[in-house]
Design a protein around this motif. Structure first.
Motif, PDB file in Angstrom:
ATOM      1  N   MET A 155      -0.727   4.283  18.560  1.00 40.05           N
ATOM      2  CA  MET A 155      -0.222   3.109  17.920  1.00 40.05           C
ATOM      3  C   MET A 155      -1.864   2.523  17.324  1.00 40.05           C
ATOM      4  O   MET A 155      -2.566   2.151  18.125  1.00 40.05           O
ATOM      5  CB  MET A 155       0.580   2.427  18.611  1.00 40.05           C
ATOM      6  N   VAL A 156      -1.637   2.052  16.013  1.00 42.04           N
ATOM      7  CA  VAL A 156      -2.769   1.612  15.580  1.00 42.04           C
ATOM      8  C   VAL A 156      -2.107   0.066  15.144  1.00 42.04           C
ATOM      9  O   VAL A 156      -1.288   0.124  14.605  1.00 42.04           O
ATOM     10  CB  VAL A 156      -3.400   2.257  14.136  1.00 42.04           C
ATOM     11  N   VAL A 157      -3.141  -0.875  15.245  1.00 44.33           N
ATOM     12  CA  VAL A 157      -2.511  -2.400  15.050  1.00 44.33           C
ATOM     13  C   VAL A 157      -2.887  -3.256  14.211  1.00 44.33           C
ATOM     14  O   VAL A 157      -4.095  -2.921  13.580  1.00 44.33           O
ATOM     15  CB  VAL A 157      -2.662  -3.036  16.486  1.00 44.33           C
ATOM     16  N   LYS A 158      -2.165  -4.038  13.608  1.00 47.18           N
ATOM     17  CA  LYS A 158      -2.766  -5.065  12.490  1.00 47.18           C
ATOM     18  C   LYS A 158      -3.794  -6.121  13.059  1.00 47.18           C
ATOM     19  O   LYS A 158      -3.406  -6.584  14.389  1.00 47.18           O
ATOM     20  CB  LYS A 158      -1.455  -5.748  12.092  1.00 47.18           C
ATOM     21  N   GLY A 209      -0.175  10.072  22.098  1.00 48.74           N
ATOM     22  CA  GLY A 209      -0.092  10.440  20.571  1.00 48.74           C
ATOM     23  C   GLY A 209       1.296   9.673  19.987  1.00 48.74           C
ATOM     24  O   GLY A 209       2.216   9.338  20.594  1.00 48.74           O
ATOM     25  N   LEU A 210       1.088   9.319  18.588  1.00 48.71           N
ATOM     26  CA  LEU A 210       2.163   8.887  17.779  1.00 48.71           C
ATOM     27  C   LEU A 210       2.195   9.594  16.403  1.00 48.71           C
ATOM     28  O   LEU A 210       0.854   9.931  16.024  1.00 48.71           O
ATOM     29  CB  LEU A 210       1.933   7.279  17.917  1.00 48.71           C
ATOM     30  N   SER A 211       3.307   9.273  15.908  1.00 48.39           N
ATOM     31  CA  SER A 211       3.455   9.784  14.489  1.00 48.39           C
ATOM     32  C   SER A 211       4.434   8.961  13.781  1.00 48.39           C
ATOM     33  O   SER A 211       5.551   8.492  14.483  1.00 48.39           O
ATOM     34  CB  SER A 211       3.585  11.043  14.431  1.00 48.39           C
ATOM     35  N   TYR A 212       4.318   8.889  12.335  1.00 46.98           N
ATOM     36  CA  TYR A 212       5.562   8.287  11.636  1.00 46.98           C
ATOM     37  C   TYR A 212       6.707   9.680  11.645  1.00 46.98           C
ATOM     38  O   TYR A 212       6.423  10.556  11.764  1.00 46.98           O
ATOM     39  CB  TYR A 212       5.175   8.090  10.215  1.00 46.98           C
ATOM     40  N   ALA A 213       7.866   9.168  11.418  1.00 49.32           N
ATOM     41  CA  ALA A 213       9.136   9.919  11.122  1.00 49.32           C
ATOM     42  C   ALA A 213      10.271   9.150  10.590  1.00 49.32           C
ATOM     43  O   ALA A 213      10.071   7.866  10.388  1.00 49.32           O
ATOM     44  CB  ALA A 213       9.633  10.488  12.539  1.00 49.32           C
ATOM     45  N   SER A 248       2.297  12.005   8.249  1.00 50.67           N
ATOM     46  CA  SER A 248       1.879  10.861   9.126  1.00 50.67           C
ATOM     47  C   SER A 248       0.447  10.611   9.244  1.00 50.67           C
ATOM     48  O   SER A 248      -0.270  12.055   9.002  1.00 50.67           O
ATOM     49  CB  SER A 248       2.412  10.898  10.514  1.00 50.67           C
ATOM     50  N   HIS A 249      -0.300   9.842   9.612  1.00 47.06           N
ATOM     51  CA  HIS A 249      -1.678   9.479   9.924  1.00 47.06           C
ATOM     52  C   HIS A 249      -1.437  10.148  11.488  1.00 47.06           C
ATOM     53  O   HIS A 249      -0.573  10.124  12.045  1.00 47.06           O
ATOM     54  CB  HIS A 249      -2.297   8.260   9.681  1.00 47.06           C
ATOM     55  N   ALA A 250      -2.596  10.812  12.138  1.00 49.49           N
ATOM     56  CA  ALA A 250      -2.634  10.950  13.407  1.00 49.49           C
ATOM     57  C   ALA A 250      -2.772   9.807  14.246  1.00 49.49           C
ATOM     58  O   ALA A 250      -3.896   9.470  14.469  1.00 49.49           O
ATOM     59  CB  ALA A 250      -3.797  11.979  13.644  1.00 49.49           C
ATOM     60  N   ALA A 251      -1.786   9.203  14.596  1.00 52.47           N
ATOM     61  CA  ALA A 251      -1.535   7.704  15.185  1.00 52.47           C
ATOM     62  C   ALA A 251      -1.701   7.986  16.678  1.00 52.47           C
ATOM     63  O   ALA A 251      -1.392   9.040  17.142  1.00 52.47           O
ATOM     64  CB  ALA A 251      -0.332   7.121  14.886  1.00 52.47           C
ATOM     65  N   GLY A 252      -2.029   6.812  17.405  1.00 52.02           N
ATOM     66  CA  GLY A 252      -2.025   6.857  18.917  1.00 52.02           C
ATOM     67  C   GLY A 252      -3.026   6.087  19.292  1.00 52.02           C
ATOM     68  O   GLY A 252      -3.771   5.249  18.921  1.00 52.02           O
ATOM     69  N   ILE A 253      -3.300   6.059  20.665  1.00 52.09           N
ATOM     70  CA  ILE A 253      -4.260   5.421  21.501  1.00 52.09           C
ATOM     71  C   ILE A 253      -5.210   6.204  22.257  1.00 52.09           C
ATOM     72  O   ILE A 253      -4.701   7.467  22.699  1.00 52.09           O
ATOM     73  CB  ILE A 253      -3.471   4.845  22.702  1.00 52.09           C
TER      74      ILE A 253
END
Length: 440
Positions: free
Chosen positions: A1-4, A153-157, A317-322
């Motif tokens: 997850m990417v944060v503000k 790992g995270l992605s939009y859906a 999606s962007h390749a989101a995650g930690i």
């Protein structure tokens, strides 16, 4: 997850990075660091810091049982983590191991504070082949040895309410953006007869710099654009088309509640979805933890729509995650790498993904029978086949803020009833480019 990160924090962080880039990090782990104790800074993934501790304790206990190495855990809220890391880099008061938002990887790599994962050190954490390729690509600047490897790992859906779909006679989720708009219009309704919709087709975090910049990237890729090409490339024809399409969901198509222009914390659009005020949202998989906390499970998951015809790349999606990194000056590098290997092992990835509603980053974890749900397979397909990293540049955090704020401004105009033209979008994107050039 990417944060503000607030604009002031990003700019000060950028300045701080410049000051510490020439330093060798002093990653001392406190009095207890050394042979048998590691300190670990974990990012807050779940509903609270305390909940995260409960989730992580069994995983860390298993590590201690296997290695004899104790782990001193601190879970840090996202609002504090980036600046805590920068302070640790410059002060030397650092943990052995820490989590980072993966879009920070190139910025933090520049400090020289973290162990590069190459050679024996990369093999010690399972080797490149352990990891989902798109997630591994987020570990640092292109062409350099990564200084972080993926952990979550995270992605939009696309999340949608099947009851609302059935009531509207809609049989399947939309696959193209044209279908999406048509579907959303059918789901935008005035149910109480007061002359204005109280149910919308889509809810979005239209005031969020983070989500706006992510969809500028996603849609830009579909149009054949690039956010960064030897510098900011926001005002290219492809990127202008992408941003206008995103803003037009509210401004032109009227399938988004104008009040969403004020949504920015990552949960407000989920709230509208749970409360039945919207039939669809596009969020990362971790949104499921918020829904679960509200005992809401009336949703299904589908892939993010794509342009048809598709002039660019099939990105959803962007390749989101930690990601997870090791400080160079840890007094127990071997133990620190062992901890990274343990947390990214297929066995622990199955456990962590179920607890945090994230995606495994170890490819073999997907063989586990407990991860064979249809929604998990949808997220996996998006992450492994239809995701690309945000620009792997040191300025990425600043870029998200500047670009995202500009798009939020367009949504604010749309919310007041102003028409948002292509020229308006292009002017906003050129101004964002100017801000980036001036800051760098």
């Amino acid at each position: 997850m990417v944060v503000k990160i607030p604009a002031k924090a990003v700019l000060s962080a950028s300045t701080a990075l410049g000051l510490v880039a020439a330093l060798t990090a002093c990653g001392g782990s406190g009095e207890e660091s050394g042979d048998q104790t590691l300190t670990y800074w974990a990012s807050n993934q779940g509903a609270s810091v305390e909940e995260d501790k409960k989730v992580l304790k069994p995983a860390l206990d298993r590590f201690t049982e296997e290695t004899g190495v104790e782990v001193e855990l601190e879970v840090i809220p996202w609002s504090e983590l980036y600046n805590r890391i920068l302070t640790a880099v410059s002060s030397g008061d650092a943990p052995d191991v820490l989590n980072i938002g993966n879009t920070w990887a190139a910025s933090l790599q520049e400090t020289g504070a973290f162990v590069p994962y190459e050679g024996a050190d990369l093999e010690a954490v399972g080797g490149k082949g352990r990891f989902v390729e798109t997630s591994f690509a987020t570990g640092g600047a292109e062409g350099e040895a990564p200084t972080s490897v993926p952990l979550y790992g995270l992605s939009y859906a696309l999340f949608y309410n099947p009851t609302m779909f059935e009531d509207a006679g809609i049989e399947e989720p939309p696959a193209t953006w044209e279908e999406f708009v048509d579907t959303a219009k059918k789901l935008t309704k005035d149910t109480d007869g007061d002359g204005k919709p109280d149910q919308y087709g889509l809810a979005m975090e239209a005031g969020s710099e983070r989500q706006n910049s992510h969809f500028a990237h996603i849609l830009g890729q579909q149009y054949g654009g690039q956010l960064w090409k030897n510098g900011p490339n926001f005002s290219s024809a492809e990127q202008v088309d992408a941003v206008k399409m995103w803003v037009d969901m509210m401004a032109e198509e009227e399938i988004v509640d104008p009040s969403n222009a004020e949504f920015s914390d990552g949960t407000q659009s989920i709230g509208d979805f749970v409360d039945g005020k919207a039939a669809m949202i596009m969020m990362q998989g971790s949104a499921r933890t918020t829904m679960a906390a509200r005992d809401f499970d009336n949703y299904e998951v589908a892939q993010v729509p794509m342009l048809d015809p598709l002039p660019g790349k099939p990105i959803q999606s962007h390749a989101a995650g930690i990601n997870i990194s090791v400080f160079n000056d840890t007094e127990n590098k071997e133990g620190a790498l062992q901890l990274v290997e343990h947390l990214t092992s297929p066995e622990e990835q199955v456990y962590l993904s179920q607890e945090f509603q994230t995606l495994p980053v170890a490819t073999k974890a997907y063989d586990n029978e407990e991860l064979q749900s249809e929604s998990m397979q949808t997220f996996r397909t998006i992450l492994t086949e239809h995701a690309s990293p945000m620009p792997l540049i040191p300025e990425e955090g600043q870029m998200e803020t500047v670009l995202g704020e500009s798009i939020a401004g367009l949504f604010a105009d749309a919310a007041t009833g102003s028409k948002v033209t292509e020229a308006d979008v292009r002017d906003a994107m050129k101004e964002a480019e100017t801000q980036m050039d001036a800051a760098n």
